[in-house]
Structures are given as C-alpha cells and as structure tokens.
Design a protein around this motif. Structure first.
Motif, PDB file in Angstrom:
ATOM      1  N   ASP A 175       0.802  -1.226   0.000  1.00 38.28           N
ATOM      2  CA  ASP A 175       0.000   0.000   0.000  1.00 38.28           C
ATOM      3  C   ASP A 175       0.835   1.276   0.000  1.00 38.28           C
ATOM      4  OD1 ASP A 175      -2.435  -1.472   0.175  1.00 38.28           O
ATOM      5  OD2 ASP A 175      -2.030  -1.761   2.316  1.00 38.28           O
ATOM      6  N   THR A 176       2.137   1.126   0.004  1.00 36.99           N
ATOM      7  CA  THR A 176       3.014   2.298   0.043  1.00 36.99           C
ATOM      8  C   THR A 176       4.283   1.990  -0.738  1.00 36.99           C
ATOM      9  OG1 THR A 176       4.139   3.861   1.519  1.00 36.99           O
ATOM     10  CG2 THR A 176       4.129   1.556   2.177  1.00 36.99           C
ATOM     11  N   PRO A 177       4.895   2.980  -1.374  1.00 39.04           N
ATOM     12  CA  PRO A 177       6.119   2.701  -2.136  1.00 39.04           C
ATOM     13  C   PRO A 177       7.325   2.509  -1.224  1.00 39.04           C
ATOM     14  CG  PRO A 177       5.603   5.042  -2.218  1.00 39.04           C
ATOM     15  CD  PRO A 177       4.451   4.373  -1.524  1.00 39.04           C
ATOM     16  N   LEU A 178       8.316   1.832  -1.741  1.00 35.79           N
ATOM     17  CA  LEU A 178       9.617   1.737  -1.088  1.00 35.79           C
ATOM     18  C   LEU A 178      10.315   3.078  -1.292  1.00 35.79           C
ATOM     19  CD1 LEU A 178      12.006   0.107   0.166  1.00 35.79           C
ATOM     20  CD2 LEU A 178      12.620  -0.534  -2.162  1.00 35.79           C
ATOM     21  N   ARG A 179      10.558   3.794  -0.222  1.00 30.45           N
ATOM     22  CA  ARG A 179      11.106   5.144  -0.315  1.00 30.45           C
ATOM     23  C   ARG A 179      12.620   5.118  -0.121  1.00 30.45           C
ATOM     24  NH1 ARG A 179       7.648   6.930   4.570  1.00 30.45           N
ATOM     25  NH2 ARG A 179       8.489   4.865   5.087  1.00 30.45           N
ATOM     26  N   ILE A 180      13.317   5.744  -1.058  1.00 34.63           N
ATOM     27  CA  ILE A 180      14.778   5.722  -1.066  1.00 34.63           C
ATOM     28  C   ILE A 180      15.301   7.131  -0.805  1.00 34.63           C
ATOM     29  CG2 ILE A 180      16.846   5.212  -2.395  1.00 34.63           C
ATOM     30  CD1 ILE A 180      15.266   3.248  -4.024  1.00 34.63           C
ATOM     31  N   GLY A 181      15.991   7.314   0.312  1.00 37.86           N
ATOM     32  CA  GLY A 181      16.585   8.604   0.630  1.00 37.86           C
ATOM     33  C   GLY A 181      17.902   8.791  -0.084  1.00 37.86           C
ATOM     34  N   THR A 182      18.076   9.942  -0.713  1.00 40.47           N
ATOM     35  CA  THR A 182      19.279  10.196  -1.501  1.00 40.47           C
ATOM     36  C   THR A 182      19.566  11.684  -1.567  1.00 40.47           C
ATOM     37  OG1 THR A 182      20.251  10.022  -3.725  1.00 40.47           O
ATOM     38  CG2 THR A 182      17.857  10.190  -3.596  1.00 40.47           C
ATOM     39  N   ARG A 183      20.824  12.020  -1.745  1.00 40.59           N
ATOM     40  CA  ARG A 183      21.178  13.406  -2.027  1.00 40.59           C
ATOM     41  C   ARG A 183      20.591  13.789  -3.389  1.00 40.59           C
ATOM     42  NH1 ARG A 183      27.489  13.399  -1.735  1.00 40.59           N
ATOM     43  NH2 ARG A 183      27.248  15.606  -2.308  1.00 40.59           N
ATOM     44  N   THR A 184      20.604  15.093  -3.674  1.00 43.28           N
ATOM     45  CA  THR A 184      19.928  15.595  -4.871  1.00 43.28           C
ATOM     46  C   THR A 184      20.889  15.945  -6.005  1.00 43.28           C
ATOM     47  OG1 THR A 184      19.954  17.836  -3.941  1.00 43.28           O
ATOM     48  CG2 THR A 184      17.988  16.494  -3.536  1.00 43.28           C
ATOM     49  N   THR A 185      22.180  15.664  -5.853  1.00 40.36           N
ATOM     50  CA  THR A 185      23.139  15.994  -6.902  1.00 40.36           C
ATOM     51  C   THR A 185      22.938  15.060  -8.101  1.00 40.36           C
ATOM     52  OG1 THR A 185      24.806  14.467  -6.060  1.00 40.36           O
ATOM     53  CG2 THR A 185      24.807  16.711  -5.156  1.00 40.36           C
ATOM     54  N   PRO A 186      23.395  15.459  -9.280  1.00 42.27           N
ATOM     55  CA  PRO A 186      23.287  14.565 -10.451  1.00 42.27           C
ATOM     56  C   PRO A 186      23.950  13.206 -10.222  1.00 42.27           C
ATOM     57  CG  PRO A 186      23.804  16.784 -11.171  1.00 42.27           C
ATOM     58  CD  PRO A 186      23.894  16.794  -9.665  1.00 42.27           C
ATOM     59  N   LEU A 187      25.099  13.195  -9.552  1.00 44.73           N
ATOM     60  CA  LEU A 187      25.768  11.919  -9.299  1.00 44.73           C
ATOM     61  C   LEU A 187      24.946  11.056  -8.350  1.00 44.73           C
ATOM     62  CD1 LEU A 187      28.086   9.957  -9.531  1.00 44.73           C
ATOM     63  CD2 LEU A 187      29.310  11.258  -7.756  1.00 44.73           C
ATOM     64  N   ALA A 188      24.422  11.643  -7.281  1.00 48.15           N
ATOM     65  CA  ALA A 188      23.601  10.876  -6.342  1.00 48.15           C
ATOM     66  C   ALA A 188      22.360  10.331  -7.025  1.00 48.15           C
ATOM     67  CB  ALA A 188      23.211  11.751  -5.150  1.00 48.15           C
ATOM     68  N   THR A 189      21.767  11.121  -7.903  1.00 47.11           N
ATOM     69  CA  THR A 189      20.585  10.662  -8.643  1.00 47.11           C
ATOM     70  C   THR A 189      20.931   9.473  -9.524  1.00 47.11           C
ATOM     71  OG1 THR A 189      19.650  12.903  -8.639  1.00 47.11           O
ATOM     72  CG2 THR A 189      18.815  11.359 -10.296  1.00 47.11           C
ATOM     73  N   ALA A 190      22.072   9.541 -10.202  1.00 45.91           N
ATOM     74  CA  ALA A 190      22.492   8.438 -11.064  1.00 45.91           C
ATOM     75  C   ALA A 190      22.767   7.183 -10.242  1.00 45.91           C
ATOM     76  CB  ALA A 190      23.737   8.838 -11.855  1.00 45.91           C
ATOM     77  N   GLN A 191      23.377   7.354  -9.069  1.00 45.80           N
ATOM     78  CA  GLN A 191      23.665   6.196  -8.223  1.00 45.80           C
ATOM     79  C   GLN A 191      22.387   5.575  -7.680  1.00 45.80           C
ATOM     80  OE1 GLN A 191      28.137   7.436  -6.684  1.00 45.80           O
ATOM     81  NE2 GLN A 191      26.408   7.880  -5.368  1.00 45.80           N
ATOM     82  N   THR A 192      21.424   6.402  -7.343  1.00 44.33           N
ATOM     83  CA  THR A 192      20.150   5.885  -6.855  1.00 44.33           C
ATOM     84  C   THR A 192      19.435   5.101  -7.946  1.00 44.33           C
ATOM     85  OG1 THR A 192      19.953   7.697  -5.267  1.00 44.33           O
ATOM     86  CG2 THR A 192      17.927   6.539  -5.867  1.00 44.33           C
ATOM     87  N   GLN A 193      19.552   5.536  -9.183  1.00 46.62           N
ATOM     88  CA  GLN A 193      18.952   4.793 -10.289  1.00 46.62           C
ATOM     89  C   GLN A 193      19.567   3.405 -10.425  1.00 46.62           C
ATOM     90  OE1 GLN A 193      16.252   5.467 -12.154  1.00 46.62           O
ATOM     91  NE2 GLN A 193      15.999   7.211 -10.761  1.00 46.62           N
ATOM     92  N   ARG A 194      20.837   3.274 -10.101  1.00 47.74           N
ATOM     93  CA  ARG A 194      21.475   1.952 -10.128  1.00 47.74           C
ATOM     94  C   ARG A 194      20.882   1.048  -9.046  1.00 47.74           C
ATOM     95  NH1 ARG A 194      26.670   1.574 -12.577  1.00 47.74           N
ATOM     96  NH2 ARG A 194      27.407   0.273 -10.864  1.00 47.74           N
ATOM     97  N   VAL A 195      20.624   1.631  -7.886  1.00 48.96           N
ATOM     98  CA  VAL A 195      19.994   0.857  -6.805  1.00 48.96           C
ATOM     99  C   VAL A 195      18.586   0.457  -7.201  1.00 48.96           C
ATOM    100  CG1 VAL A 195      19.241   0.907  -4.403  1.00 48.96           C
ATOM    101  CG2 VAL A 195      21.426   1.959  -5.042  1.00 48.96           C
TER     102      VAL A 195
END
Length: 331
Positions: free
Chosen positions: A17-37
C-alpha cells in the motif's frame, strides 16, 4: 533457507500500500547512483513501487571548507535522520563520503554494496595537457585532502586550491578559467556521462618517484545501501542485491579507517582488491597535509576474514606514526 522468491513475496506484502522510499542526495551523481539501486531492486522484484526522496544535505548547501562544517558526516546526517524516523526505508550513500570516526545511527546498518566501479582518479585540463606538462604555478582544483597530499609529492610547484560543488559545477569552473586542471573520480564522471572530458587517468599504485599516482579513497566507487535492521523484509532485499566481493573489500578498508580514527581532514588512502591467486590485498597510506611526510602499509590475507586484514594494516600504520600525522591535520 530464505529463497529469492520468499524475499520478493515478503517485500511485495510489506509495500503493498506504500512505495519503497529511497533517501538520496539531490546531486546529479547521487541521482544516477540511486537509479542503479532502483534497477537492482526492480530486477529482483519487478513491479514494486519505488519512490526516490531527494534530501539536500548540509554539505551540499555549504560552499566553504567542509572541515569548518564538521566533516563528511554532513553528507549523510540528514539522510540518516530520515531513515531513523521512518521517512524513508533505505538510504543510498557514496561510501567514500561515510566518515570513519562517526558511528552509524543505532538500529541501522549497510545491508548492500553494489559492485564497485572504477577507482581511478583522473585529470581534466582546459587545454588537453597532461598533469606532468602543466607549467609551474598552474592552478589545480580538488576538494580532497588525500589528492592534494599525493599530488604535492610529485608536483609541489603546482598550486592546489579547494573546489566544491557537484561534478558539473566543477567542470564549469574549469571551463570558465578558474582552474587550469581539476582532479575528479573517474567513476563519478562515467555515471553521469561526462567521462569524455577526461584528459588523463592516474595510476592507483606507485611505480616510481617520478610518476604521478593517486591511491584511492577508502570506499571509492562503491554505492552503499543502508536500512533499519528491524525492517526484516528490506534487510533481506538488500542481502539479495549485495555484491559479496565488494562487501569484503569495503569491510577491510573501513576496518582500517575506523581503527585509524580518520576524520574529514585526514589524508588517508586505502584500497582493497582480490589478487589473481585469490588472496585479499589491502594497501593503506596516511599523509600529512602537504604530502611531505607519509606512512604506508600493504597486507594480504584470506578473503573470508577482511576485518582482520584491515586491523593488521591499521596497526602497522599506527606503529609507523600514522596517529601523529592524523592529529596534525585535525585543525
């Protein structure tokens, strides 16, 4: 024995009933790394709802010297708070930004490390010249004390200045003429599609006294995923996406860092890898601020006991005077 199927079943029930929420920094590199996860999770559990939660950290907002703000913990503390409070379910970190002298929040741990990327540091220059070809007095930008110390061993005639900001911001400063060259991590450039800007890839091991080499940071090119230990479905998920080889290497490196009690100003380098004959190798170095003094150690051990190898290398560095070098930079 827990199977991948039961892990997915428990996970889908946990996040029905709820999404898996992923905490991450907002930099382009952090965003790219989160996409890998996210990609790793979706391969295991197709169809699961995932929500990245961008969190601006103190370090991202600070434009001054990071040591004046309190060190590398400012890359992680706001995300850690969101994890502990339940605002996010997992947190994604660059392991090189996780301090060695600050314990993880109680009730959390790293459950997964993704396969390690390229650990080399690289040079980007405005005119395409290699580092050795830059004239004396050229200005080189880098935020890492570790890089500055190692660079000064070979080119003390260069001027090194701190440069902050994301990778794209640093490159813009280079292009604008603020620097003649900048030093960056190769894997970060690759992850955001800017590796075509690389001028020179620096060796990670010393060959001779006249060749520039930069030993990597502890945790270089590794994405770590942290969760609450009490959240069993999530911890089992992380165990499924964990890369065992990378986990062994990180354990050796961070055991060394923890025993050295390195802080954000400590020029500490450390790199573990598995040798062709199956041994675990760990190389560690500690420098003073300008690189004029250093100690180094290299140890080998079995792959099933990385913590003992990390402890041995740390003890060896401490016997050689690493504590004195570290304390001299704690100001």
């Amino acid at each position: 024995m827990t199977t991948a199927t039961s892990v997915v079943d428990d996970l889908m029930e946990r996040f029905e009933d709820t999404p898996l929420r992923i905490g991450t920094r907002t930099t382009p590199l952090a965003t790219a790394q989160t996409q890998r996860v996210i990609a790793a999770i979706e391969r295991l559990a197709p169809g699961i709802a995932i929500e990245p939660v961008g969190i601006e950290t103190s370090a991202d907002l600070w434009t001054g010297d990071l040591s004046q703000l309190g060190g590398k913990g400012n890359f992680t503390k706001e995300i850690d708070r969101a994890l502990v409070s339940g605002r996010v379910d997992i947190a994604v970190h660059s392991m090189k930004d996780v301090p060695g002298d600050v314990p993880l929040p109680t009730g959390t741990e790293f459950g997964a490390y993704l396969a390690r990327g390229d650990v080399h540091d690289v040079v980007i220059t405005r005119d395409g010249r290699a580092l050795a070809e830059l004239p004396a007095g050229s200005k080189v930008g880098t935020s890492a004390v570790r890089r500055r110390a190692q660079l000064s061993l070979y080119r003390p005639d260069l001027i090194t200045e701190r440069v902050r900001g994301g990778i794209d911001t640093r490159i813009k400063k280079l292009d604008a003429g603020e620097y003649d060259a900048i030093l960056l991590a190769r894997t970060g450039l690759e992850r955001i599609g800017l590796d075509h800007r690389i001028t020179e890839v620096l060796p990670t091991t010393w060959a001779d006294g006249s060749t520039v080499a930069v030993v990597p940071a502890v945790g270089a090119a590794v994405i770590g995923v942290q969760a609450r230990t009490a959240d069993e479905p999530v911890m089992r998920l992380l165990a499924e996406i964990n890369d065992d080889t990378t986990a062994r290497h990180i354990t050796a490196e961070r055991t060394m860092l923890h025993m050295l009690r390195g802080h954000c100003n400590s020029p500490i380098a450390g790199h573990a890898h598995t040798t062709p004959d199956g041994q675990l190798s760990l190389f560690g170095m500690v420098f003073n601020r300008d690189g004029s003094k250093w100690v180094r150690s290299h140890g080998w051990g079995p792959t099933d006991d990385p913590a003992s190898l990390g402890a041995w290398v740390a003890d060896d560095l401490l016997r050689q005077g690493a504590r004195r070098l570290i304390m001299a930079t704690k100001r």
